[in-house]
Structure formats: structure tokens, C-alpha cells
Design an enzyme around this catalytic site. Structure first.
Site, mmCIF file in Angstrom:
data_model
loop_
_atom_site.group_PDB
_atom_site.id
_atom_site.type_symbol
_atom_site.label_atom_id
_atom_site.label_comp_id
_atom_site.label_asym_id
_atom_site.label_seq_id
_atom_site.Cartn_x
_atom_site.Cartn_y
_atom_site.Cartn_z
ATOM 1 N N ASP A 14 -4.677 -7.213 -0.350
ATOM 2 C CA ASP A 14 -6.026 -6.801 -0.914
ATOM 3 C C ASP A 14 -7.078 -6.960 0.325
ATOM 4 O O ASP A 14 -8.371 -7.328 -0.070
ATOM 5 C CB ASP A 14 -6.378 -7.444 -2.060
ATOM 6 C CG ASP A 14 -5.462 -7.362 -3.142
ATOM 7 O OD1 ASP A 14 -4.911 -6.266 -3.367
ATOM 8 O OD2 ASP A 14 -4.977 -8.359 -3.813
ATOM 9 N N LYS A 17 -6.952 -2.208 2.925
ATOM 10 C CA LYS A 17 -6.020 -1.373 3.658
ATOM 11 C C LYS A 17 -6.454 0.007 3.214
ATOM 12 O O LYS A 17 -6.323 0.775 3.928
ATOM 13 C CB LYS A 17 -4.600 -1.854 3.409
ATOM 14 C CG LYS A 17 -4.198 -3.127 3.647
ATOM 15 C CD LYS A 17 -2.682 -3.450 3.366
ATOM 16 C CE LYS A 17 -2.566 -3.719 1.768
ATOM 17 N NZ LYS A 17 -2.998 -4.552 1.413
ATOM 18 N N GLY A 41 -2.440 -1.980 -5.130
ATOM 19 C CA GLY A 41 -3.436 -1.589 -5.630
ATOM 20 C C GLY A 41 -4.366 -1.209 -4.582
ATOM 21 O O GLY A 41 -5.024 -2.036 -3.835
ATOM 22 N N HIS A 42 -4.692 0.183 -3.950
ATOM 23 C CA HIS A 42 -5.348 0.240 -2.827
ATOM 24 C C HIS A 42 -6.654 1.214 -3.166
ATOM 25 O O HIS A 42 -6.600 2.116 -3.741
ATOM 26 C CB HIS A 42 -4.764 1.105 -1.782
ATOM 27 C CG HIS A 42 -3.372 0.354 -1.306
ATOM 28 N ND1 HIS A 42 -2.589 0.812 -0.523
ATOM 29 C CD2 HIS A 42 -3.162 -0.913 -1.453
ATOM 30 C CE1 HIS A 42 -1.724 -0.089 0.014
ATOM 31 N NE2 HIS A 42 -1.749 -1.158 -0.706
ATOM 32 N N GLN A 223 0.672 -4.575 0.530
ATOM 33 C CA GLN A 223 0.638 -6.278 0.254
ATOM 34 C C GLN A 223 0.160 -6.682 1.668
ATOM 35 O O GLN A 223 -0.671 -6.095 2.205
ATOM 36 C CB GLN A 223 2.252 -6.746 0.032
ATOM 37 C CG GLN A 223 2.741 -6.748 -1.201
ATOM 38 C CD GLN A 223 3.051 -5.030 -1.833
ATOM 39 O OE1 GLN A 223 4.115 -4.927 -0.954
ATOM 40 N NE2 GLN A 223 2.501 -4.489 -2.982
HETATM 41 P P1 GDP Z 1 -5.904 -3.118 -0.466
HETATM 42 O O1 GDP Z 1 -4.814 -3.487 -1.523
HETATM 43 O O2 GDP Z 1 -5.747 -3.714 0.850
HETATM 44 O O3 GDP Z 1 -6.184 -1.642 -0.217
HETATM 45 O O4 GDP Z 1 -7.430 -3.870 -0.810
HETATM 46 P P2 GDP Z 1 -7.847 -3.649 -2.553
HETATM 47 O O5 GDP Z 1 -8.330 -2.309 -2.654
HETATM 48 O O6 GDP Z 1 -6.969 -4.028 -3.364
HETATM 49 O O7 GDP Z 1 -9.042 -4.599 -2.387
HETATM 50 C C1 GDP Z 1 -10.164 -4.523 -1.740
HETATM 51 C C2 GDP Z 1 -11.328 -4.456 -2.394
HETATM 52 O O8 GDP Z 1 -12.526 -4.769 -1.357
HETATM 53 C C3 GDP Z 1 -11.737 -3.210 -2.910
HETATM 54 O O9 GDP Z 1 -12.426 -3.193 -4.300
HETATM 55 C C4 GDP Z 1 -12.391 -2.238 -2.101
HETATM 56 O O10 GDP Z 1 -13.199 -1.422 -2.446
HETATM 57 C C5 GDP Z 1 -13.373 -3.501 -1.617
HETATM 58 N N1 GDP Z 1 -13.762 -3.449 -0.180
HETATM 59 C C6 GDP Z 1 -13.200 -2.859 0.778
HETATM 60 N N2 GDP Z 1 -14.047 -3.166 1.917
HETATM 61 C C7 GDP Z 1 -15.015 -3.915 1.611
HETATM 62 C C8 GDP Z 1 -16.391 -4.088 2.406
HETATM 63 O O11 GDP Z 1 -16.472 -3.907 3.574
HETATM 64 N N3 GDP Z 1 -17.282 -4.897 1.528
HETATM 65 C C9 GDP Z 1 -17.251 -4.770 0.342
HETATM 66 N N4 GDP Z 1 -17.932 -5.513 -0.472
HETATM 67 N N5 GDP Z 1 -15.868 -4.314 -0.461
HETATM 68 C C10 GDP Z 1 -14.897 -3.977 0.091
HETATM 69 P P1 IMO Z 2 -1.937 -4.829 -2.128
HETATM 70 O O1 IMO Z 2 -1.080 -3.479 -1.579
HETATM 71 C C1 IMO Z 2 -2.008 -8.713 -3.712
HETATM 72 C C2 IMO Z 2 1.710 -10.347 -4.903
HETATM 73 C C3 IMO Z 2 1.941 -10.990 -6.684
HETATM 74 C C4 IMO Z 2 2.763 -12.066 -6.456
HETATM 75 C C5 IMO Z 2 3.740 -11.750 -5.308
HETATM 76 C C6 IMO Z 2 4.891 -11.025 -5.700
HETATM 77 O O2 IMO Z 2 -2.937 -4.210 -3.166
HETATM 78 O O3 IMO Z 2 -2.343 -5.523 -1.321
HETATM 79 P P2 IMO Z 2 5.647 -8.533 -6.870
HETATM 80 O O4 IMO Z 2 5.101 -8.018 -8.082
HETATM 81 O O5 IMO Z 2 5.297 -7.844 -5.632
HETATM 82 O O6 IMO Z 2 6.950 -9.134 -7.036
HETATM 83 O O7 IMO Z 2 4.879 -10.096 -6.743
HETATM 84 O O8 IMO Z 2 2.963 -10.768 -4.346
HETATM 85 N N1 IMO Z 2 1.332 -8.989 -4.752
HETATM 86 C C7 IMO Z 2 0.078 -8.614 -4.174
HETATM 87 N N2 IMO Z 2 -1.105 -9.331 -4.145
HETATM 88 N N3 IMO Z 2 -1.923 -7.369 -3.255
HETATM 89 C C8 IMO Z 2 -1.039 -6.967 -3.522
HETATM 90 O O9 IMO Z 2 -0.768 -5.595 -3.036
HETATM 91 C C9 IMO Z 2 0.350 -7.287 -4.001
HETATM 92 N N4 IMO Z 2 1.460 -7.142 -4.301
HETATM 93 C C10 IMO Z 2 2.220 -8.127 -4.904
HETATM 94 O O10 IMO Z 2 0.478 -11.264 -7.064
HETATM 95 O O11 IMO Z 2 2.073 -13.050 -5.873
HETATM 96 MG MG MG Z 3 -4.858 -4.141 -3.448
#
Ligand code: GDP
Ligand code: IMO
Ligand code: MG
Length: 428
Positions: A14, A17, A41-42, A223
Site C-alpha cells: 500500500d 504503487k 488493492g491498487h 504487496q
Molecule cells: P498500492 O497498493 O501500493 O497501490 O497502494 P494503495 O492504493 O493500496 O494505497 C495507497 C493509498 O494512498 C490510495 O488510497 C492512494 O489513492 C493514496 N495515495 C497515493 N499517493 C498519495 C499521496 O501522495 N497522498 C495522499 N494523501 N494519498 C496518496
Molecule cells: P498491495 O498490492 C498490504 C498482507 C495481508 C497479510 C499478508 C498475507 O495493495 O500493496 P495474503 O492474503 O497475501 O496471504 O496475506 O500480506 N497483504 C497486503 N498488505 N497490501 C497488499 O497488497 C497486501 N496483500 C497482502 O494483510 O498480512
Molecule cells: Mg494496496
């Protein structure tokens, strides 16, 4: 000059990416998700409109880019169809832009049932309960089904029926939970046969051709490095290689072709699920970061644990991946703080450590050693120029860069594609 670029997470996931891949995808011929499944979840935000992707690569919104699901992925037909349909309903011509490797592994309802049953029993990992671990186990045990087998001239359903009997025995007699109905698995297999026929191909030779033609390719991780099956905080990890070494292994290409390895790093840390987290903040400051950063999982909605930036872990991840540059995200989330801490080392059983111990139990015993910097207490939201950042924000970023030993190329100052600041050009 075209390049082969890897974008991956350098913490516990998270990191942002999705935003960074979307930002730089436009000049690539292919954007390739190299591991994981719908545990990811991206989030992409373009002109205020949010799109959350789980399996589909974050380049899908660009009309000149082909998105590839690589051999190293585990693919749930139901999850992929749901995601495709959501994008189609928004007007994205998914079927024209998506390719699915015939070597990717099929994730079926019994994997999900086993994952859920284990999470309800003891020794919880805090998984996303999407069946990821059980599916990768099947792959390594050589009893999984590959996407290509859906279209082979054999009776895949009777083979699946046999495996299902094995899983149902465990579900009923060991975990003492409901079994999975064959009809439900069959429905999902038929759904995959119906919807994926036009998407499935041999992605490996396609990538080889693209490499021969010197095309630009972007590899997208899911991840983060600290969730890598071997190099993460085992056993609280996911079941794939999330680090840069996973790219060639999963895509069938040589490691020598990779030009840039971009580490996406939040300016603080978060973690979802169980496992050690040395800089975790359990009180007011942690809650304020969680609120400002909207730190709730994009897949499960679970609150993310928040903590200070951990330079010990960040340096370790930079070494594992060989980062050529960093994308620092969520700077704006720290705008309100009067002071900000950075973990520069650990105290472990009376000794100073500059690298993390390998096992989770040992990591639990590590006490972070902090350096404190003044906060900037001014808005950085949406800032697009380095010169426009508050001096103290620049100092904070420069200190992170120094501690990690990798140059910052991008700073993200908000969720939107536009809310980004380029420090150094990565692409022509
Ligand atoms: P990923 O799994 O690495 O793609 O990241 P996620 O989408 O799960 O989580 C990142 C969260 O931070 C999302 O809700 C993005 O919309 C948000 N986000 C990304 N960059 C920024 C930033 O620079 N500032 C803020 N406030 N939110 C951001
Ligand atoms: P993105 O791509 C954050 C974590 C789960 C758990 C561990 C194992 O959005 O960054 P799994 O279901 O993969 O067997 O769970 O990994 N986990 C993540 N944490 N972002 C993710 O994906 C994750 N995908 C799995 O919370 O601790
Ligand atoms: Mg994510």
C-alpha cells in the site's frame, strides 16, 4: 531511449504503487503485473475519479498500453471477471488491452475456503482471505491448474473434482467448516472458459519479442518487499516473491534486461494484518496519520496500522532490490505534525543493529532508535515543484534519501495523478 522499469513496494504494501505505475505507464508498450493475485488493492485517481485494481495492471487506463498478467500470478476467474466488468462499465475497453498468461495459476473457490478456515483457526497471519497462500501451495506442490489448461482438450473438470475431494476432506474433518460445492467450482471454470478465451496467450515469447525490439516495458509489483515469502517478516508475509528478483523468475526474462528499479516508499510506514512492526504508533499520532492518510485497506477495508519511517527496513529493502530511484509518497499526510521521527537503528538484546534480524520473533524484540526532525506544518498538498516545498519538508526528504542511500526521483503530494513532483526525470 526505452527502458525496462520495475515499480515495486519497499515496505509492507500500500505504498502507492498503483498511482506511480499509472503515472509513468503511458510510454510503455506493456505493463506487466508479475506476482500475487487479488490480495492486492491498487488505487488510481485521475481528475478526482477513483479506480481500484486488484489483478489488472495499473497501466490499463492508457489506450496505447497492453496490460499483461504474468505467469507468476494466481488468478481467480470470479475476481478477474468482476474487475473487468467494473472497468467495462466505466468505458475502459479492457478486452482490447488485456493479456493473460496461459502459465498463470488458477485460483479456485476451495483455495479461498481453506484460507478462511485457517484464519478462523489459531496462529493467524491476518491474510486477505483471498486464497493466495493455498493457491501458491498447490502450484509448488505441482497439483495446481494453469490458465492454459482451461482451453486444452482434456477433461479439466474431472481432475478438479478429484482435488476438490481432497480439500473437502480437510475442510470437513480437520477444520470442521462447510465444504465447497463442485457445482460452484464448475460454474467458475466455465466462466473463465467463456470470458478468457480471447485474452489468453503465451506472454513469455511476447516479452522476448518486445525486448528484441527494444520496447519500453513496465513491471508492476504487488504487496511490498517486507511481505516477500523469503525476505519479508516471515511467517507474516504473502506467498510470492514481491521483490525485484521475482520479476525475471515470474515473467521468464533475464534479470540483465532490467534498467530501473523504482522503490515506492511512503514517508511513514503502514502494515495491514499481523506481524512485527517496530515503529508502530498505537496512540494519538498514529491515529492522526491513519486519519489524514485514509489508511484503510483497498481490498479488505481493514484499518492499516501506522508508524514512523523505518530507515533500517528501507535500507534493507533497497539492498534486496537494488533500487535505482525512490518514489516517496503521501508527503502531504505529515503536513500537520510538529515533529517527525525516523528510525535509524534498532536496540536488540542490548546491542545496536543497523540491519533487521530475520525472524519475526526477534524483530518483535527490537526497540527503534529515533532521530527527531521538526515538522513543516504547512500544506504540501498538490505541490508539483521541489522549490515550492517548505524547507523543512525538503530537509526531511533529503534525510530519508541519505539514510536509504538511494536518490528520490518522484514525490507524491496527493492521491491524484497530477499531485506529483518530479525530482529527477526517469524517462525521456
Ligand atoms: P498500492 O497498493 O501500493 O497501490 O497502494 P494503495 O492504493 O493500496 O494505497 C495507497 C493509498 O494512498 C490510495 O488510497 C492512494 O489513492 C493514496 N495515495 C497515493 N499517493 C498519495 C499521496 O501522495 N497522498 C495522499 N494523501 N494519498 C496518496
Ligand atoms: P498491495 O498490492 C498490504 C498482507 C495481508 C497479510 C499478508 C498475507 O495493495 O500493496 P495474503 O492474503 O497475501 O496471504 O496475506 O500480506 N497483504 C497486503 N498488505 N497490501 C497488499 O497488497 C497486501 N496483500 C497482502 O494483510 O498480512
Ligand atoms: Mg494496496
Amino acid at each position: 531511449m526505452s527502458k525496462r522499469i520495475v515499480v515495486l513496494g519497499s515496505q509492507w504494501g500500500d505504498e502507492g504503487k498503483g498511482k506511480i505505475v499509472d503515472l509513468i505507464a503511458h510510454s510503455s508498450k506493456y505493463v506487466v503485473r508479475f506476482q500475487g493475485g487479488h490480495n492486492a488493492g491498487h488505487t488510481l485517481v485521475i481528475n478526482g475519479e477513483k479506480t481500484i485494481l486488484h489483478l489488472i495492471p495499473s497501466g490499463i487506463l492508457h489506450d496505447n498500453v497492453m496490460a499483461i498478467l504474468a505467469p507468476g500470478m494466481v488468478v481467480s476467474p470470479q475476481a478477474l471477471v468482476t474487475e473487468m466488468d467494473e472497468l467495462i462499465s466505466k468505458g475502459v475497453p479492457v478486452t482490447k488491452r488485456l493479456l493473460l498468461s496461459d502459465q498463470a495459476t488458477l485460483l479456485l473457490p476451495y483455495h479461498i475456503a481453506i484460507d478462511k478456515a485457517r484464519e478462523q483457526a489459531k496462529n493467524k497471519i491476518g491474510t486477505t482471505q483471498r486464497g493466495i497462500g493455498p493457491c501458491y501451495e498447490d502450484k509448488v506442490a505441482r497439483r495446481a491448474f494453469k490458465i492454459g489448461e482451461l482451453f486444452a482438450s482434456k477433461d479439466i473438470l474431472s481432475e478438479i473434482k478429484e482435488i476438490l475431494a481432497y480439500y473437502n476432506f480437510m475442510l470437513e474433518h480437520y477444520y470442521k467448516v462447510d465444504t465447497v460445492r463442485f457445482e460452484d467450482v464448475q460454474k467458475e471454470v466455465e466462466l473463465a472458459q467463456e470470458r478468457f478465451a480471447g485474452l489468453v496467450c503465451e506472454t513469455t515469447p511476447l516479452l522476448h519479442q518486445a525486448l528484441d525490439a527494444d520496447e519500453q516495458i513496465l513491471f508492476e509489483g504487488a504487496q511490498g518487499t517486507l511481505l516477500d515469502i523469503d525476505h519479508g517478516t516471515y511467517p507474516y508475509v504473502t506467498s510470492s516473491h514481491t521483490s525485484a528478483g521475482g520479476v525475471p523468475a515470474s515473467c521468464g526474462i533475464s534479470p540483465r534486461v532490467l534498467d530501473e528499479i523504482l522503490g515506492v516508499t511512503k514517508v511513514y510506514c503502514t502494515r495491514v494484518g499481523s506481524g512485527p512492526f517496530p515503529t508502530e504508533l498505537t496512540e494519538e499520532v498514529g491515529a492522526s496519520i491513519q486519519k489524514q492518510g485514509q489508511e484503510f485497506g483497498a481490498t479488505t477495508g481493514r484499518p492499516r496500522r501506522c508508524g514512523w519511517f523505518d530507515a533500517v527496513m528501507a535500507k534493507h529493502c533497497a539492498n534486496i532490490n537494488g533500487f535505482t530511484a525512490l518514489a516517496m509518497t503521501k508527503l502531504d499526510v505529515l503536513d500537520h505534525l510538529a515533529e517527525i521521527k525516523i528510525c535509524t537503528g534498532y536496540q536488540y538484546l542490548g546491542e545496536h543493529r543497523a540491519t533487521p534480524p530475520n525472524h519475526a520473533d526477534a524483530l518483535e524484540l527490537c526497540e527503534p532508535v529515533y532521530e527527531t526532525l521538526p515538522g513543516w506544518q504547512a500544506s504540501t498538498k498538490g505541490v508539483q515543484q521541489w522549490a515550492a516545498l517548505p524547507e523543512k519538508a525538503k530537509q526531511y526528504l533529503q534525510r530519508l534519501e541519505e539514510l536509504v542511500g538511494v536518490k528520490i526521483a518522484i514525490v507524491s503530494t496527493g492521491p491524484d495523478r497530477e499531485e506529483t513532483l518530479w525530482v529527477k526525470k526517469l524517462l525521456d
